[in-house]
Design a protein around this motif. Structure first.
Motif, short mmCIF file in Angstrom:
data_model
loop_
_atom_site.label_atom_id
_atom_site.label_comp_id
_atom_site.label_asym_id
_atom_site.label_seq_id
_atom_site.Cartn_x
_atom_site.Cartn_y
_atom_site.Cartn_z
N LEU B 188 0.85 -1.19 0.00
CA LEU B 188 0.00 0.00 0.00
C LEU B 188 0.88 1.24 0.00
CD1 LEU B 188 -2.94 1.10 0.37
CD2 LEU B 188 -2.45 1.15 2.82
N PRO B 189 1.22 1.76 -1.18
CA PRO B 189 2.07 2.95 -1.23
C PRO B 189 1.34 4.16 -0.66
CG PRO B 189 1.61 2.09 -3.45
CD PRO B 189 0.83 1.27 -2.50
N ARG B 190 2.08 5.11 -0.17
CA ARG B 190 1.51 6.36 0.35
C ARG B 190 0.59 7.00 -0.67
NH1 ARG B 190 3.56 4.20 4.11
NH2 ARG B 190 5.24 4.99 5.43
N ARG B 191 1.03 6.92 -1.88
CA ARG B 191 0.28 7.49 -2.99
C ARG B 191 -1.15 6.95 -3.06
NH1 ARG B 191 1.16 10.30 -8.29
NH2 ARG B 191 -1.02 10.28 -8.86
N ASP B 192 -1.28 5.63 -2.88
CA ASP B 192 -2.61 5.02 -2.93
C ASP B 192 -3.44 5.45 -1.74
OD1 ASP B 192 -1.63 3.82 -5.16
OD2 ASP B 192 -2.26 1.79 -4.62
N LEU B 193 -2.82 5.50 -0.57
CA LEU B 193 -3.55 5.94 0.61
C LEU B 193 -4.06 7.37 0.40
CD1 LEU B 193 -4.34 4.69 3.24
CD2 LEU B 193 -2.14 5.32 4.20
N ALA B 194 -3.26 8.17 -0.28
CA ALA B 194 -3.69 9.54 -0.59
C ALA B 194 -4.89 9.53 -1.53
CB ALA B 194 -2.54 10.33 -1.20
N GLU B 195 -4.86 8.65 -2.51
CA GLU B 195 -5.95 8.61 -3.48
C GLU B 195 -7.22 8.02 -2.88
OE1 GLU B 195 -4.29 6.59 -6.83
OE2 GLU B 195 -3.21 8.37 -7.54
N MET B 196 -7.09 7.32 -1.77
CA MET B 196 -8.27 6.81 -1.09
C MET B 196 -8.92 7.87 -0.22
SD MET B 196 -6.99 3.13 0.31
CE MET B 196 -8.64 2.72 0.90
N THR B 197 -8.11 8.85 0.22
CA THR B 197 -8.61 9.79 1.22
C THR B 197 -8.74 11.20 0.67
OG1 THR B 197 -6.32 10.00 1.98
CG2 THR B 197 -7.75 8.54 3.22
N GLY B 198 -8.46 11.35 -0.61
CA GLY B 198 -8.63 12.67 -1.20
C GLY B 198 -7.59 13.67 -0.74
N THR B 199 -6.35 13.26 -0.69
CA THR B 199 -5.31 14.19 -0.31
C THR B 199 -4.07 13.89 -1.16
OG1 THR B 199 -4.00 15.04 1.53
CG2 THR B 199 -4.57 12.72 1.60
N THR B 200 -2.90 14.37 -0.74
CA THR B 200 -1.69 14.14 -1.51
C THR B 200 -0.77 13.20 -0.75
OG1 THR B 200 -0.56 15.98 -0.46
CG2 THR B 200 -1.78 16.46 -2.46
N LEU B 201 0.15 12.60 -1.48
CA LEU B 201 1.07 11.69 -0.81
C LEU B 201 1.91 12.43 0.22
CD1 LEU B 201 4.02 10.69 -3.17
CD2 LEU B 201 2.56 12.67 -3.48
N HIS B 202 2.13 13.72 0.01
CA HIS B 202 2.93 14.50 0.97
C HIS B 202 2.23 14.54 2.33
CE1 HIS B 202 5.16 15.81 -2.55
NE2 HIS B 202 3.98 16.02 -3.12
N THR B 203 0.96 14.88 2.30
CA THR B 203 0.23 14.98 3.55
C THR B 203 0.15 13.62 4.24
OG1 THR B 203 -1.06 16.81 2.66
CG2 THR B 203 -1.96 15.68 4.58
N VAL B 204 -0.07 12.57 3.44
CA VAL B 204 -0.12 11.23 4.03
C VAL B 204 1.22 10.91 4.69
CG1 VAL B 204 -0.22 8.76 3.50
CG2 VAL B 204 -1.86 10.32 2.47
N SER B 205 2.28 11.19 3.99
CA SER B 205 3.61 10.91 4.53
C SER B 205 3.83 11.63 5.86
CB SER B 205 4.66 11.32 3.51
OG SER B 205 5.96 11.14 4.04
N ARG B 206 3.51 12.92 5.85
CA ARG B 206 3.68 13.72 7.08
C ARG B 206 2.84 13.15 8.21
NH1 ARG B 206 5.67 18.66 4.30
NH2 ARG B 206 4.06 18.69 2.71
N THR B 207 1.59 12.81 7.89
CA THR B 207 0.69 12.32 8.93
C THR B 207 1.19 11.00 9.50
OG1 THR B 207 -1.13 13.35 7.76
CG2 THR B 207 -1.69 11.73 9.44
N LEU B 208 1.57 10.07 8.61
CA LEU B 208 2.04 8.77 9.09
C LEU B 208 3.33 8.94 9.89
CD1 LEU B 208 1.32 6.21 6.25
CD2 LEU B 208 -0.02 6.80 8.25
N ALA B 209 4.19 9.88 9.46
CA ALA B 209 5.44 10.11 10.20
C ALA B 209 5.12 10.54 11.64
CB ALA B 209 6.27 11.18 9.49
N ARG B 210 4.15 11.45 11.77
CA ARG B 210 3.76 11.90 13.10
C ARG B 210 3.21 10.74 13.92
NH1 ARG B 210 -0.68 14.65 13.51
NH2 ARG B 210 -0.38 15.37 11.37
N TRP B 211 2.33 9.95 13.32
CA TRP B 211 1.75 8.82 14.03
C TRP B 211 2.82 7.80 14.42
CZ3 TRP B 211 -3.18 7.77 10.57
CH2 TRP B 211 -4.09 8.80 10.78
N GLU B 212 3.81 7.66 13.56
CA GLU B 212 4.87 6.71 13.85
C GLU B 212 5.64 7.17 15.09
OE1 GLU B 212 6.88 5.51 10.39
OE2 GLU B 212 7.99 3.90 11.40
N ALA B 213 5.88 8.48 15.16
CA ALA B 213 6.58 9.03 16.31
C ALA B 213 5.77 8.82 17.59
CB ALA B 213 6.83 10.53 16.10
#
Lengths: 243, 243
Positions: B188-213
């Motif tokens: 499940l690439p970040r890109r796909d998660l973005a396309e599922m949620t109506g956002t960009t891969l950048h925002t997904v990446s940032r969000t997951l990074a925060r959650w990972e922390a």
DNA sequence: CGGAGTTTTGAAGGACGTCAACATCTGTGG
DNA sequence: CCACAGATGTTGACGTCCTTCAAAACTCCG
């Protein structure tokens, strides 16, 4: 409209349902009569709820006259409008066919007459006449396609295009020719247009004001009329402004 | 997985389909056998398309093993992901049941085995065994409800909650317990998660990074694992951070 | 005429997209 | 085995579309 009277004959009703009702598409005369004989007639005043989101799926409806607003409410009280339903359209199919709670709330936005079938009777009918089940599936398929398209719009299009698209759909569904253009044939507050397009009434107001200045739309309180359909399409499809 | 072999017996297949397949819910044994005898088996490699948005509705599918990505593309080339489909789920029902073009494109994201019925055979089956038509309607109803919910989310929820909800749905659909949590069981690439949620891969990446922390999620390239399911639910439902 | 609901308009602020650069991983071929 | 290309993921800075906040004008109806 013939249904506006509470005392119309069964024959009159049969005649009006014989054509143009997607649910009865391709259904033999005898089946149609049987189906209608199993239905209850029902009247709903403006503002009354037909069913509530989360409620048990008790019945399935065909709209004879009037209009329903199908909406969802978040736990926090936010509202969105899934769609409007008008004459000859059906309501409650997802819940009754799927055997699950109503996924949304249906409210009459004007006085509305319906035919009502209980869940049991609907099951009986669609078992006996497969054409009815087929038609219901066709209808659900069409609505599903529309939902998918709106989902994509919401992902990819800016507010202005979404409003344009929403108006386009409303024109198809409830447009009425007037001297100067096409009017949406029911009261449509800015607030509702906002809840259909995922924005705020402020943005809708500003957008419509701009379009009005450009001569694309007109209308007053709770009224929207399309004066320049091509202009609207140009915005919806993001085409360059043709001279 | 038994289906991974190209040479499994009909009996083996029958056994695995007898339970847990929503399409065959409540279907008598004889009908099940008949249905399967009318189906073609088919194999799809990763990246192959099963059907294309706008294509004529030729067939209806049941996934035996593997996974499909159902997506829509805008004229401008923007993509969105409508849903993923896994084993025991059906594909193509909107088009085949509704007799309209496929509303989306289906792509195999891993090697996938299917059962395939032509449109004519499906019509024959659902005419002969109403339980199949009923099941198809139940399934469509469920998907419609889910689409409506996502539409509401997209209108009302901020990006963070939408990502949390999307992950929640994926966990239900394709979650696999591991030592430390639950992993989404396909790339499940970040890109796909973005396309599922109506956002960009950048925002997904940032969000997951925060959650990972915060220790809520983990995972690597094309991998997402939920380490703290309650934490995720808290975000999805916007609850106050419980100590 | 008053009051509630609707609409308009302005100003300020923020969530998130866009742009840009870089890091990391995977597979391929020399 | 290493180098390289291409795909994927990370991170920062900046801009902007749209929401939020606020207030006033308008409209309908009793």
């Amino acid at each position: 409209m013939v249904f506006m009277s509470d005392v119309i004959s069964r024959n009159e009703m049969l005649t009006s349902l014989r054509t143009g009702v997607p649910l009865f598409e391709g259904l033999p005369e005898e089946a149609l009569q049987h189906a209608i004989s199993l239905a209850q007639r029902r009247r709903l005043e403006q503002g009354e709820l037909l069913f509530r989101q989360g409620g048990a799926p008790e019945a399935f409806f065909l709209i004879l006259a009037g209009r329903l607003k199908i909406g969802q409410t978040t736990p926090e009280g936010q509202q969105i409008i899934i769609r409007y339903l008008g004459p000859r359209e059906i309501a409650g199919c997802v819940a009754v066919c799927g055997g699950m709670p109503y996924p949304a709330t249906a409210e009459a936005i004007e006085t509305t007459w319906l035919l009502e079938w209980t869940r049991a009777r609907m099951a009986e009918l669609s078992g006996r006449y497969p054409a009815i089940a087929m038609a219901a599936m066709r209808i659900m398929g069409g609505r599903m396609t529309e939902l998918q398209d709106r989902l994509r719009e919401l992902h990819t299009d800016p507010v202005e295009r979404r409003i344009a698209h929403a108006l386009g759909r409303l024109v198809v569904q409830a447009g009425r020719r007037t001297g100067s253009g096409i009017e949406i044939d029911f009261p449509l507050p800015r607030r509702d247009l906002a809840e259909m397009t995922g924005t705020t009434l402020h943005t809708v107001s500003r957008t419509l004001a701009r379009w009005e200045a450009e001569g694309i739309v007109g209308g007053g309180r709770q009224r929207v009329a399309i004066l320049d359909p091509l202009g609207l399409v140009r915005i919806a499809e993001d085409l360059p402004a043709a001279s």
